[in-house]
Design a protein around this motif. Structure first.
Motif, PDB file in Angstrom:
ATOM      1  N   ALA A 177     -32.244   6.548  24.368  1.00  0.00           N
ATOM      2  CA  ALA A 177     -31.103   5.629  24.368  1.00  0.00           C
ATOM      3  C   ALA A 177     -29.808   6.407  24.566  1.00  0.00           C
ATOM      4  CB  ALA A 177     -31.057   4.851  23.053  1.00  0.00           C
ATOM      5  N   MET A 178     -28.947   5.918  25.462  1.00  0.00           N
ATOM      6  CA  MET A 178     -27.678   6.584  25.776  1.00  0.00           C
ATOM      7  C   MET A 178     -26.540   5.566  25.728  1.00  0.00           C
ATOM      8  SD  MET A 178     -29.192   8.803  28.977  1.00  0.00           S
ATOM      9  CE  MET A 178     -30.566   7.671  29.250  1.00  0.00           C
ATOM     10  N   TYR A 179     -25.379   6.021  25.250  1.00  0.00           N
ATOM     11  CA  TYR A 179     -24.250   5.130  25.018  1.00  0.00           C
ATOM     12  C   TYR A 179     -22.942   5.765  25.483  1.00  0.00           C
ATOM     13  CZ  TYR A 179     -27.631   3.297  21.604  1.00  0.00           C
ATOM     14  OH  TYR A 179     -28.756   2.815  20.994  1.00  0.00           O
ATOM     15  N   ARG A 180     -22.049   4.949  26.032  1.00  0.00           N
ATOM     16  CA  ARG A 180     -20.670   5.363  26.281  1.00  0.00           C
ATOM     17  C   ARG A 180     -19.920   5.310  24.950  1.00  0.00           C
ATOM     18  NH1 ARG A 180     -18.935   4.398  31.844  1.00  0.00           N
ATOM     19  NH2 ARG A 180     -16.889   3.746  31.072  1.00  0.00           N
ATOM     20  N   THR A 181     -19.034   6.257  24.703  1.00  0.00           N
ATOM     21  CA  THR A 181     -18.302   6.328  23.439  1.00  0.00           C
ATOM     22  C   THR A 181     -16.801   6.208  23.695  1.00  0.00           C
ATOM     23  OG1 THR A 181     -17.900   8.727  23.433  1.00  0.00           O
ATOM     24  CG2 THR A 181     -20.065   7.965  22.645  1.00  0.00           C
ATOM     25  N   ASN A 182     -16.040   6.273  22.598  1.00  0.00           N
ATOM     26  CA  ASN A 182     -14.573   6.308  22.705  1.00  0.00           C
ATOM     27  C   ASN A 182     -14.041   7.738  22.644  1.00  0.00           C
ATOM     28  OD1 ASN A 182     -14.874   6.989  20.021  1.00  0.00           O
ATOM     29  ND2 ASN A 182     -13.912   5.132  19.206  1.00  0.00           N
ATOM     30  N   ILE A 183     -14.926   8.725  22.794  1.00  0.00           N
ATOM     31  CA  ILE A 183     -14.521  10.131  22.773  1.00  0.00           C
ATOM     32  C   ILE A 183     -14.123  10.526  24.193  1.00  0.00           C
ATOM     33  CG2 ILE A 183     -15.233  12.497  22.260  1.00  0.00           C
ATOM     34  CD1 ILE A 183     -17.411  11.276  20.419  1.00  0.00           C
ATOM     35  N   PRO A 184     -12.872  10.851  24.451  1.00  0.00           N
ATOM     36  CA  PRO A 184     -12.459  11.147  25.822  1.00  0.00           C
ATOM     37  C   PRO A 184     -12.882  12.538  26.257  1.00  0.00           C
ATOM     38  CG  PRO A 184     -10.605  11.429  24.340  1.00  0.00           C
ATOM     39  CD  PRO A 184     -11.739  10.907  23.502  1.00  0.00           C
ATOM     40  N   THR A 185     -13.055  12.699  27.551  1.00  0.00           N
ATOM     41  CA  THR A 185     -13.216  14.027  28.122  1.00  0.00           C
ATOM     42  C   THR A 185     -11.842  14.536  28.557  1.00  0.00           C
ATOM     43  OG1 THR A 185     -13.639  13.036  30.294  1.00  0.00           O
ATOM     44  CG2 THR A 185     -15.554  13.591  28.949  1.00  0.00           C
ATOM     45  N   ARG A 186     -11.757  15.825  28.835  1.00  0.00           N
ATOM     46  CA  ARG A 186     -10.516  16.404  29.365  1.00  0.00           C
ATOM     47  C   ARG A 186     -10.485  16.185  30.869  1.00  0.00           C
ATOM     48  NH1 ARG A 186      -9.608  22.386  27.201  1.00  0.00           N
ATOM     49  NH2 ARG A 186      -7.610  21.993  28.244  1.00  0.00           N
ATOM     50  N   ALA A 187      -9.448  15.555  31.347  1.00  0.00           N
ATOM     51  CA  ALA A 187      -9.362  15.161  32.744  1.00  0.00           C
ATOM     52  C   ALA A 187      -8.998  16.337  33.635  1.00  0.00           C
ATOM     53  CB  ALA A 187      -8.327  14.047  32.907  1.00  0.00           C
ATOM     54  N   VAL A 188      -9.532  16.315  34.854  1.00  0.00           N
ATOM     55  CA  VAL A 188      -9.164  17.268  35.905  1.00  0.00           C
ATOM     56  C   VAL A 188      -9.065  16.472  37.206  1.00  0.00           C
ATOM     57  CG1 VAL A 188      -9.807  19.294  37.243  1.00  0.00           C
ATOM     58  CG2 VAL A 188     -10.317  19.211  34.792  1.00  0.00           C
ATOM     59  N   GLY A 189      -7.888  16.439  37.814  1.00  0.00           N
ATOM     60  CA  GLY A 189      -7.725  15.688  39.042  1.00  0.00           C
ATOM     61  C   GLY A 189      -8.138  14.242  38.847  1.00  0.00           C
ATOM     62  N   VAL A 190      -9.049  13.776  39.690  1.00  0.00           N
ATOM     63  CA  VAL A 190      -9.500  12.386  39.604  1.00  0.00           C
ATOM     64  C   VAL A 190     -10.609  12.190  38.579  1.00  0.00           C
ATOM     65  CG1 VAL A 190      -8.856  11.873  41.979  1.00  0.00           C
ATOM     66  CG2 VAL A 190     -11.154  12.734  41.497  1.00  0.00           C
ATOM     67  N   PHE A 191     -11.098  13.273  37.978  1.00  0.00           N
ATOM     68  CA  PHE A 191     -12.239  13.163  37.075  1.00  0.00           C
ATOM     69  C   PHE A 191     -11.783  13.020  35.622  1.00  0.00           C
ATOM     70  CE2 PHE A 191     -13.921  15.441  40.774  1.00  0.00           C
ATOM     71  CZ  PHE A 191     -14.947  14.570  41.121  1.00  0.00           C
ATOM     72  N   ALA A 192     -12.217  11.953  34.990  1.00  0.00           N
ATOM     73  CA  ALA A 192     -11.902  11.660  33.589  1.00  0.00           C
ATOM     74  C   ALA A 192     -12.910  10.612  33.133  1.00  0.00           C
ATOM     75  CB  ALA A 192     -10.475  11.152  33.448  1.00  0.00           C
ATOM     76  N   GLY A 193     -12.817  10.236  31.866  1.00  0.00           N
ATOM     77  CA  GLY A 193     -13.704   9.190  31.377  1.00  0.00           C
ATOM     78  C   GLY A 193     -14.238   9.503  30.002  1.00  0.00           C
ATOM     79  N   PRO A 194     -15.068   8.606  29.451  1.00  0.00           N
ATOM     80  CA  PRO A 194     -15.598   8.785  28.100  1.00  0.00           C
ATOM     81  C   PRO A 194     -16.785   9.735  28.060  1.00  0.00           C
ATOM     82  CG  PRO A 194     -16.476   6.776  29.026  1.00  0.00           C
ATOM     83  CD  PRO A 194     -15.497   7.319  30.047  1.00  0.00           C
ATOM     84  N   THR A 195     -16.994  10.337  26.902  1.00  0.00           N
ATOM     85  CA  THR A 195     -18.214  11.100  26.663  1.00  0.00           C
ATOM     86  C   THR A 195     -19.375  10.131  26.451  1.00  0.00           C
ATOM     87  OG1 THR A 195     -16.986  12.915  25.646  1.00  0.00           O
ATOM     88  CG2 THR A 195     -19.338  12.762  25.132  1.00  0.00           C
ATOM     89  N   VAL A 196     -20.487  10.391  27.115  1.00  0.00           N
ATOM     90  CA  VAL A 196     -21.717   9.638  26.898  1.00  0.00           C
ATOM     91  C   VAL A 196     -22.600  10.446  25.953  1.00  0.00           C
ATOM     92  CG1 VAL A 196     -23.778   8.670  28.002  1.00  0.00           C
ATOM     93  CG2 VAL A 196     -21.560   8.557  29.164  1.00  0.00           C
ATOM     94  N   VAL A 197     -23.300   9.757  25.052  1.00  0.00           N
ATOM     95  CA  VAL A 197     -24.170  10.422  24.083  1.00  0.00           C
ATOM     96  C   VAL A 197     -25.587   9.882  24.183  1.00  0.00           C
ATOM     97  CG1 VAL A 197     -22.328  10.935  22.420  1.00  0.00           C
ATOM     98  CG2 VAL A 197     -23.537   8.752  22.282  1.00  0.00           C
ATOM     99  N   SER A 198     -26.547  10.716  23.807  1.00  0.00           N
ATOM    100  CA  SER A 198     -27.920  10.267  23.607  1.00  0.00           C
ATOM    101  C   SER A 198     -28.184  10.204  22.108  1.00  0.00           C
ATOM    102  CB  SER A 198     -28.921  11.207  24.293  1.00  0.00           C
ATOM    103  OG  SER A 198     -28.819  12.524  23.788  1.00  0.00           O
ATOM    104  N   MET A 199     -29.027   9.257  21.683  1.00  0.00           N
ATOM    105  CA  MET A 199     -29.244   9.025  20.255  1.00  0.00           C
ATOM    106  C   MET A 199     -30.722   9.137  19.916  1.00  0.00           C
ATOM    107  SD  MET A 199     -30.367   6.835  17.686  1.00  0.00           S
ATOM    108  CE  MET A 199     -30.625   5.262  18.524  1.00  0.00           C
ATOM    109  N   ARG A 200     -30.976   9.836  18.778  1.00  0.00           N
ATOM    110  CA  ARG A 200     -32.326   9.927  18.246  1.00  0.00           C
ATOM    111  C   ARG A 200     -32.258   9.623  16.750  1.00  0.00           C
ATOM    112  NH1 ARG A 200     -30.939  13.092  22.067  1.00  0.00           N
ATOM    113  NH2 ARG A 200     -32.329  13.579  23.809  1.00  0.00           N
ATOM    114  N   PRO A 201     -33.017   8.621  16.259  1.00  0.00           N
ATOM    115  CA  PRO A 201     -33.024   8.334  14.824  1.00  0.00           C
ATOM    116  C   PRO A 201     -33.866   9.352  14.068  1.00  0.00           C
ATOM    117  CG  PRO A 201     -34.455   6.802  15.984  1.00  0.00           C
ATOM    118  CD  PRO A 201     -33.825   7.665  17.033  1.00  0.00           C
ATOM    119  N   LEU A 202     -33.279   9.935  13.011  1.00  0.00           N
ATOM    120  CA  LEU A 202     -33.975  10.962  12.238  1.00  0.00           C
ATOM    121  C   LEU A 202     -33.741  10.749  10.751  1.00  0.00           C
ATOM    122  CD1 LEU A 202     -32.936  14.136  14.298  1.00  0.00           C
ATOM    123  CD2 LEU A 202     -35.100  12.886  14.461  1.00  0.00           C
TER     124      LEU A 202
END
Length: 271
Positions: free
Chosen positions: A153-178
């Motif tokens: 399972a993978m999710y978009r988050t509210n954690i931003p990445t550091r932008a470079v030029g046109v590239f930016a956006g949220p950090t995506v995470v994978s989740m494992r229940p433990l």
């Protein structure tokens, strides 16, 4: 070297399959499944394939965001080879599923890139969390999506990445229940492999990182989280896809989430 599979004959792959077996099966259309739990001793990579005009900014984007975008190899423009990751390796054919993008919109899902390949395309190979799963399983930490034969399972988050030029956006995470004790051990184990995302970036309440419906992942398959378990979140190599959507390049290619390029490099080499 194993014989190439017969064209369009479905094959069954396992954790014990070799990297070349997986690539040949994908190359000949005999394997179209996700690669979680397949050839588990080998490094699996995410792909971002961009026009050379954008390659410099994208490389810098990866360098500034090394946890979600750990860069393992970059091709020469127009070359489908990544010799640092495997000699018999062709990025145009050796992934079970690819996504084609135009101006930030996904326009197709394909299993072969030869018809759309261009001489100006540069391939970026980024570390994948499937690589550290081998170490978790070897330590006796159960992974539900592997045991159930599901994509992670993978999710978009509210954690931003550091932008470079046109590239930016949220950090995506994978989740494992433990379970809590396993989560602590998982932190210790995955911290040793920063080339494939390293330690988790969040444990516990998914709402704190902008995930409001844990049962509805943005990519991959949902899995149950039991009452005695915590959701554990690692940065994910699908993050560049979110950046590509924001950048809206005239054309680019990515792997389909969960459908990775399996390399000859061993996970043990990353520690």
């Amino acid at each position: 070297m194993p014989d190439a599979p017969s064209p369009h004959r479905p094959v069954s792959l396992s954790a014990d399959s070799s990297a070349l077996e997986v690539r040949l099966a994908a190359r000949h259309g005999d394997y179209t499944g996700h690669t979680s739990g397949v050839a588990s001793a080998h490094v699996q990579v995410n792909l971002a394939i961009l026009p050379a005009a954008l390659a410099g900014d994208f490389r810098r984007f990866c360098e500034l965001n090394p946890v979600p975008c750990p860069l393992l190899a970059v091709s020469e423009p127009g070359s489908p080879a990544l010799p640092a990751l495997g000699l018999d390796l062709d990025v145009r054919t050796d992934v079970p599923r690819y996504h084609l993008w135009r101006h930030g919109e996904r326009v197709a899902e394909v299993s072969d890139l030869r018809d759309c390949w261009r001489d100006d395309l540069v391939t970026f190979a980024l570390g994948c969390s499937f690589s550290f799963e081998h170490a978790l399983l070897a330590a006796g930490i159960p992974l539900r999506h592997v045991s159930e034969g599901r994509n992670v399972a993978m999710y978009r988050t509210n954690i931003p990445t550091r932008a470079v030029g046109v590239f930016a956006g949220p950090t995506v995470v994978s989740m494992r229940p433990l379970k809590a004790a396993d989560a602590i051990r998982a932190v210790q184990i995955t911290a040793r492999t920063p080339q494939v995302h390293g330690a988790p970036i969040h444990i516990g309440d998914p709402r704190l990182i902008g995930i409001n419906d844990i049962g509805n992942p943005d990519y991959g398959d949902a899995v149950a989280i039991h009452d005695d378990e915590l959701p554990v979140f690692w940065a994910c190599g699908v993050t560049p896809q979110a950046a590509i959507v924001a950048a809206r390049p005239e054309f680019c290619i990515t792997h389909a989430p969960g459908y990775m390029l399996v390399t000859d490099k061993l996970n043990s080499e990353l520690r």
